[in-house]
Structures are given as C-alpha cells and as structure tokens.
Write a protein that holds these residues in place. Structure first.
Motif, PDB file in Angstrom:
ATOM      1  N   VAL A 269       0.835  -1.204   0.000  1.00 51.30           N
ATOM      2  CA  VAL A 269       0.000   0.000   0.000  1.00 51.30           C
ATOM      3  C   VAL A 269       0.868   1.251   0.000  1.00 51.30           C
ATOM      4  CG1 VAL A 269      -1.822   1.271   1.201  1.00 51.30           C
ATOM      5  CG2 VAL A 269      -1.810  -1.224   1.250  1.00 51.30           C
ATOM      6  N   GLY A 270       0.605   2.156  -0.943  1.00 50.16           N
ATOM      7  CA  GLY A 270       1.339   3.407  -1.042  1.00 50.16           C
ATOM      8  C   GLY A 270       0.834   4.453  -0.062  1.00 50.16           C
ATOM      9  N   PRO A 271       1.545   5.591   0.044  1.00 55.59           N
ATOM     10  CA  PRO A 271       1.253   6.605   1.067  1.00 55.59           C
ATOM     11  C   PRO A 271      -0.115   7.265   0.966  1.00 55.59           C
ATOM     12  CG  PRO A 271       3.461   6.923   0.168  1.00 55.59           C
ATOM     13  CD  PRO A 271       2.784   5.922  -0.699  1.00 55.59           C
ATOM     14  N   ASP A 272      -0.744   7.222  -0.208  1.00 63.42           N
ATOM     15  CA  ASP A 272      -2.041   7.885  -0.366  1.00 63.42           C
ATOM     16  C   ASP A 272      -3.219   6.926  -0.276  1.00 63.42           C
ATOM     17  OD1 ASP A 272      -0.711  10.231  -0.688  1.00 63.42           O
ATOM     18  OD2 ASP A 272      -0.962  10.353  -2.862  1.00 63.42           O
ATOM     19  N   ALA A 273      -2.961   5.650   0.040  1.00 63.71           N
ATOM     20  CA  ALA A 273      -4.028   4.643  -0.011  1.00 63.71           C
ATOM     21  C   ALA A 273      -4.288   3.979   1.336  1.00 63.71           C
ATOM     22  CB  ALA A 273      -3.678   3.580  -1.061  1.00 63.71           C
ATOM     23  N   TYR A 274      -3.912   4.631   2.430  1.00 61.38           N
ATOM     24  CA  TYR A 274      -4.044   3.985   3.740  1.00 61.38           C
ATOM     25  C   TYR A 274      -5.494   3.768   4.152  1.00 61.38           C
ATOM     26  CZ  TYR A 274       0.956   4.903   4.190  1.00 61.38           C
ATOM     27  OH  TYR A 274       2.311   4.940   3.985  1.00 61.38           O
ATOM     28  N   ARG A 275      -6.417   4.552   3.621  1.00 64.41           N
ATOM     29  CA  ARG A 275      -7.827   4.344   3.957  1.00 64.41           C
ATOM     30  C   ARG A 275      -8.317   2.979   3.471  1.00 64.41           C
ATOM     31  NH1 ARG A 275     -10.235   9.390   5.444  1.00 64.41           N
ATOM     32  NH2 ARG A 275      -8.999  11.182   4.735  1.00 64.41           N
ATOM     33  N   ASP A 276      -7.629   2.423   2.486  1.00 62.60           N
ATOM     34  CA  ASP A 276      -8.038   1.131   1.926  1.00 62.60           C
ATOM     35  C   ASP A 276      -7.449  -0.055   2.688  1.00 62.60           C
ATOM     36  OD1 ASP A 276      -9.483  -0.350   0.037  1.00 62.60           O
ATOM     37  OD2 ASP A 276      -7.767  -0.521  -1.318  1.00 62.60           O
ATOM     38  N   LEU A 277      -6.620   0.204   3.696  1.00 64.64           N
ATOM     39  CA  LEU A 277      -5.947  -0.879   4.419  1.00 64.64           C
ATOM     40  C   LEU A 277      -6.917  -1.901   5.026  1.00 64.64           C
ATOM     41  CD1 LEU A 277      -2.901   0.839   6.150  1.00 64.64           C
ATOM     42  CD2 LEU A 277      -2.824  -1.163   4.660  1.00 64.64           C
ATOM     43  N   PRO A 278      -7.989  -1.488   5.713  1.00 66.36           N
ATOM     44  CA  PRO A 278      -8.892  -2.495   6.285  1.00 66.36           C
ATOM     45  C   PRO A 278      -9.453  -3.458   5.236  1.00 66.36           C
ATOM     46  CG  PRO A 278      -9.327  -0.350   7.253  1.00 66.36           C
ATOM     47  CD  PRO A 278      -8.375  -0.121   6.114  1.00 66.36           C
ATOM     48  N   ASN A 279      -9.812  -2.926   4.066  1.00 68.10           N
ATOM     49  CA  ASN A 279     -10.328  -3.786   2.998  1.00 68.10           C
ATOM     50  C   ASN A 279      -9.267  -4.753   2.494  1.00 68.10           C
ATOM     51  OD1 ASN A 279     -12.814  -2.446   3.047  1.00 68.10           O
ATOM     52  ND2 ASN A 279     -12.133  -0.926   1.552  1.00 68.10           N
ATOM     53  N   LEU A 280      -8.042  -4.253   2.315  1.00 70.86           N
ATOM     54  CA  LEU A 280      -6.977  -5.104   1.803  1.00 70.86           C
ATOM     55  C   LEU A 280      -6.574  -6.167   2.823  1.00 70.86           C
ATOM     56  CD1 LEU A 280      -4.804  -2.359   0.079  1.00 70.86           C
ATOM     57  CD2 LEU A 280      -6.161  -4.122  -1.058  1.00 70.86           C
ATOM     58  N   VAL A 281      -6.581  -5.810   4.102  1.00 72.33           N
ATOM     59  CA  VAL A 281      -6.267  -6.799   5.145  1.00 72.33           C
ATOM     60  C   VAL A 281      -7.340  -7.874   5.196  1.00 72.33           C
ATOM     61  CG1 VAL A 281      -6.061  -7.135   7.635  1.00 72.33           C
ATOM     62  CG2 VAL A 281      -4.838  -5.260   6.536  1.00 72.33           C
ATOM     63  N   ASN A 282      -8.601  -7.466   5.096  1.00 75.53           N
ATOM     64  CA  ASN A 282      -9.701  -8.453   5.077  1.00 75.53           C
ATOM     65  C   ASN A 282      -9.563  -9.395   3.891  1.00 75.53           C
ATOM     66  OD1 ASN A 282     -10.875  -7.413   7.382  1.00 75.53           O
ATOM     67  ND2 ASN A 282     -12.273  -6.064   6.267  1.00 75.53           N
ATOM     68  N   ALA A 283      -9.187  -8.838   2.737  1.00 72.54           N
ATOM     69  CA  ALA A 283      -9.005  -9.675   1.549  1.00 72.54           C
ATOM     70  C   ALA A 283      -7.849 -10.651   1.750  1.00 72.54           C
ATOM     71  CB  ALA A 283      -8.761  -8.797   0.325  1.00 72.54           C
ATOM     72  N   ALA A 284      -6.755 -10.163   2.387  1.00 74.40           N
ATOM     73  CA  ALA A 284      -5.609 -11.035   2.640  1.00 74.40           C
ATOM     74  C   ALA A 284      -5.969 -12.173   3.573  1.00 74.40           C
ATOM     75  CB  ALA A 284      -4.458 -10.208   3.225  1.00 74.40           C
ATOM     76  N   GLU A 285      -6.836 -11.898   4.543  1.00 74.87           N
ATOM     77  CA  GLU A 285      -7.269 -12.950   5.466  1.00 74.87           C
ATOM     78  C   GLU A 285      -8.071 -14.026   4.742  1.00 74.87           C
ATOM     79  OE1 GLU A 285      -9.321 -10.722   8.436  1.00 74.87           O
ATOM     80  OE2 GLU A 285      -7.482 -10.233   9.557  1.00 74.87           O
ATOM     81  N   ASP A 286      -8.652 -13.648   3.607  1.00 69.23           N
ATOM     82  CA  ASP A 286      -9.387 -14.614   2.782  1.00 69.23           C
ATOM     83  C   ASP A 286      -8.511 -15.246   1.707  1.00 69.23           C
ATOM     84  OD1 ASP A 286     -11.716 -14.131   4.172  1.00 69.23           O
ATOM     85  OD2 ASP A 286     -12.391 -12.547   2.810  1.00 69.23           O
ATOM     86  N   GLY A 287      -7.206 -14.942   1.766  1.00 65.41           N
ATOM     87  CA  GLY A 287      -6.268 -15.565   0.838  1.00 65.41           C
ATOM     88  C   GLY A 287      -5.993 -14.789  -0.417  1.00 65.41           C
ATOM     89  N   ARG A 288      -6.481 -13.534  -0.478  1.00 69.75           N
ATOM     90  CA  ARG A 288      -6.286 -12.732  -1.692  1.00 69.75           C
ATOM     91  C   ARG A 288      -5.305 -11.591  -1.394  1.00 69.75           C
ATOM     92  NH1 ARG A 288     -11.003 -10.093  -2.405  1.00 69.75           N
ATOM     93  NH2 ARG A 288     -11.902 -10.867  -0.451  1.00 69.75           N
TER      94      ARG A 288
END
Length: 490
Positions: A132-151
């Motif tokens: 995640v780049g410096p301007d996209a931190y608001r998207d971190l919860p979504n990306l972490v949730n996706a990673a927990e699902d294997g994506r």
C-alpha cells in the motif's frame, strides 16, 4: 530529503541508511485483533504510521509492541537509499520465521518502497500479503480483510487531494510531550537524485483549520511541542477552493483566500505561548523573509531551520535540479543570521560523490560548511535510485571508495563545526523543554533548546513537560550539559 528522527545530532551516511524505528505501543481497548507497525526513514513516515494506527483502530485493531503476538504486521518503508530498502528486506526475513508457524498472520509493506515497487513486492517477497502506497491507507482495512481470505492486494494509487486531514492520529511511542503534525503531502521539486515525487505524488496542502485544531487538541492534552511536517513546508499553500499548489498557482486570482506557510506558522503559534512550534523541512529556494520575521515575532516558534544544501557547488546543484546556486543559498543563510541572530540553529543534508563531482567541487562543499557553520548535518554518499532523473540522465561514475572518503571528510568537518558551535553556548542561559530521560543515566533528563540541541540536566525535582531555564556548563560535538536555574516561565 527528509530529516531522520534520531536522538543524536550527527548522522553518517552508513548509520542513517540503516536506521529503523519501532513505532508500536501497547494499547488495550478490549479489541481482539492486534497490529504491529515499524517505521523506517523519515519523520513523515513516522507521522503516517500514526495515521495508519488510527485507521486500523477504527476497524477493530489494537496496537502491540510484540510482533509475534500480532495478527497484522506493517512495515512503513523508505526508498530514499538502496540500503534503506535492503534493511526492510532483511527485516522481512525475520518475520518469515514467525509466519511459518503462524500462517494466518498478515504482512504488509507500506509507504515509499511499496509505491516504488508496487506489485513486484508480492513477487519478490513471498510472505508479503499487502502492498500500500502513502495515499491509499484508507483502503488498508479492505486489503487486510481480503488477505485474510487468501487474496493478496496492492493499492498504490497516488492522489492529488488526499491529506488525511480528518483523521486523528494515534500517537505511537509517545512521550506525551512532543508530537508531529503533517501539514502537506507530496513534492513538486523533482530533484534529480530523489524518489519522493514518484513515491508521494504531487504537492498538496492540508486545511490549516484542521492543523490548528489538531495542535490545540494536543496542547489541551498536555503536549508542549509540535513539529509541522512536509517535504517542503515553505511551499505550503492552501485556499478554501484548492489545496493543490500547482493548480492554485494558476488560479490564485480566482480564490477567496490564500494561506501560506508564514500565515500557518502564526496561526499555530497563537494557540498558546507555552506551545513550542518547530517545522521541517525547508527548501532554500522557497524560504521567505516573511517566514523568518514570523519566527522572530513569536518566542514559542523555535529558532531552528533545517535547510538542506546537498552540495556547495553551483554546477552540481544544477545537475541535482535544486534550482538555486551556491550564492543564493548563502544569501538565505545571511538573511537567517540577520533576522534571527547568530544563535539560530541551522542544519543541513549533504550528498558526497554525486555524478561527475570533481575533487574541487567537493572542496566547495567543505568551504560552504565553513561559511555557514552548521550546528549539525545529515550526511550521505550518493546512492542511485531507479526511476529518478539522475538514474536516467547521468552515469553514477564516482567510485565507492572516493564517495566514502569525501563523506568522511564532510563528517569530520561537521564534527569540528558542531563542537565549535556548541562551545559558544557554554556559560549561556537557555530555556529547554524536558522530554525524556538521558540515555546514559536515569538520574539525568534531556531536553532541547530553541536551536534543537539536546541538553542534559540533573533530574532532581523535574518532570516531563517542564520548561526549565538552564545554564550551559559543558558540551560534546552532539550534546550540551547544564544545571537548572528556574522551572516554568509562565
């Protein structure tokens, strides 16, 4: 180049490139999931980690100081030098062993290295789940949730608007006395050696009213010093209609109000005389007399300026695309000394062995140091960064041994100047803000004077947050020593 967060005053190239910072603190609010964050490099990254912690807290995460206990591990990275990136890769190897026994752990690489390498990081570092780049931190919860699902996920979108102005940072590893406030993001300068414009995007300024509100809240919670952060604070420029400097410059006559850095500095200083105000970093082409006179007007604006020169030779400065000459830089130093006095602290960044630099041009850097008499400096040898203008246009043709020799001479010169400048403080009375315990003794406390120099005093009867008048009795190249005369001026 951002100023590194370091308690010592002189940083060598080798040392600074290897610095990393653990920025987590234990925070137990009853939430079941834990995040661990490490920050590398600059003050802006440290500040960004506090924003990340706030975003994750709102999404059900506490922080932890033990990465083995974490559900999510973030490395907030620096790309300013090759060694900084290698340090991150080495750190990922440490996490790999833990992840083998805890495969559900999510590992994310954030910040400038993430922005530079993007999805290549997922391919090169198999244990990384999120980039995640410096301007996209608001998207971190979504990306972490996706990673927990294997994506696995990547978001390195660079914004022309994002300033995170509405997010209240979670203060990590805080002493409760000093705090950073980000006032702008990005950089438009395009210095040929620097990756920042490519990793942090275009310059845009944060709403000044949100900055003042954050500083006032910190003061009311007991903080006594704030540092206003930006890649180039002197180009701060905001209007109610536009926060992007490039666009605002084109339509300044069409907006209702323009607030520049001098205006912002005054707004923050007026919160309370007991709130100390610092800022970093200044650019020699942009720092104005208006800013200097604002500093002079308010006693609580610290008399210290970080003014990176990079080289003392005008031809090298032109190749670096710094857009000023040796003479311009020395004129700005003259203005600082005339308006703020000889006691104003000045520090710098310097690069040894930039492309095609001759021995005579290196000597120009040393002679400029003698003229300015820096209090301390952040010193490096040139490290070519992929994608920069210098990497595309110039050959990195100075042998490493010569770079190191020139750096050694710059460091030696700065040691001499630091000691010379510190000796001038002996016998003087100065106000310092007590902000921590001395590294060498629990019976001593440390604070910084207005010029940003560390002062060590006996701890008897003092506490964090005290303003203390001290008499300086001794010094080293990096530190002043003194005894207490008075506590709290107001």
């Amino acid at each position: 180049m951002d100023q590194l967060i370091k308690d010592i005053d002189i940083i060598t190239g080798e040392e600074a490139q290897a610095v990393d910072y653990k920025t987590t603190q234990e925070e137990n609010t009853g939430k079941s999931k834990k995040i661990y964050i490490e920050s590398y490099g600059c003050q802006m990254n440290f500040s960004d980690s506090e924003i990340v912690a706030s975003i994750m807290k709102e999404n059900g995460y506490d922080t932890t100081s033990d990465f083995e206990q974490a559900d999510v591990v973030f490395l907030n990275t620096c790309s300013i030098r090759e060694k900084a990136e290698q340090t991150v890769r080495n750190r990922l190897n440490h996490f790999n062993a833990v992840k083998k026994s805890k495969p559900e752990m999510t590992i994310g690489v954030l910040g400038c290295m993430a922005e530079r390498l993007k999805d290549k990081l997922l391919e090169e570092e198999k244990i990384v789940d999120v980039v995640v780049g410096p301007d996209a931190y608001r998207d971190l919860p979504n990306l972490v949730n996706a990673a927990e699902d294997g994506r696995k996920g990547v978001n390195t979108f660079l914004s022309r608007e994002e300033t995170y102005a509405d997010i209240a940072p979670v203060r990590l590893n805080s002493n409760g006395i000093t705090a950073f406030i980000s006032i702008m993001r990005g950089c438009d300068n395009m210095c040929s050696f620097c990756v920042v414009p490519f990793t942090r995007g275009r310059e845009r300024s944060r709403d000044p009213h949100s900055i003042v509100a954050e500083a006032r809240d910190l003061f009311e919670r007991g903080y006594r010093e704030v540092t206003l952060l930006g890649q180039n604070v002197d180009s701060y420029k905001w209007s109610p209609e536009e926060n992007n400097k490039a666009r605002l410059n084109k339509k300044e006559g069409e907006v209702t109000q323009v607030i520049n850095f001098a205006n912002l500095l005054e707004m923050v200083a007026q919160i309370d005389p007991l709130l100390r105000v610092r800022f970093s970093t200044s650019h020699p082409k942009d720092i104005t007399d208006e800013v200097l006179y604002t500093m002079k007007k308010y006693d609580n604006i610290c008399k210290y300026i970080h003014l990176p020169v990079q080289s003392g030779n005008s031809r090298v400065l032109e190749m670096m695309n710094r857009t000023y000459t040796r003479e311009w830089y020395l004129d700005r130093v003259r203005a600082i000394r005339e308006i703020l006095g000889e006691e104003c602290g000045i520090s710098s960044d310097m690069i040894a062995g930039f492309c095609t630099e001759t021995e005579a041009e290196h000597q120009d850097t040393l002679t400029l140091m003698d003229l300015v008499k820096y209090d301390f400096s952040y010193m490096f040898f040139y490290s070519e960064r992929p994608g920069t203008l210098a990497a595309k246009k110039y050959e990195d043709d100075i042998p490493l041994d010569i770079k190191k020799q020139r750096l050694s001479e710059i460091i030696s010169k700065q040691n001499e100047l630091s000691l010379e400048r510190n000796k001038l403080d002996i016998g003087k009375e100065q106000w310092i803000l007590i902000e921590g315990t001395s590294k060498k003794s629990s019976e001593e406390l440390k604070g910084r004077n207005s010029a940003n120099k560390v002062v060590i005093v006996p701890s008897a009867g003092l506490k964090l947050g005290d303003y203390v008048k001290v008499k300086i009795t001794d010094c080293t190249t990096a530190t002043l020593f003194g005894y207490v005369l008075e506590v709290n001026p107001l």
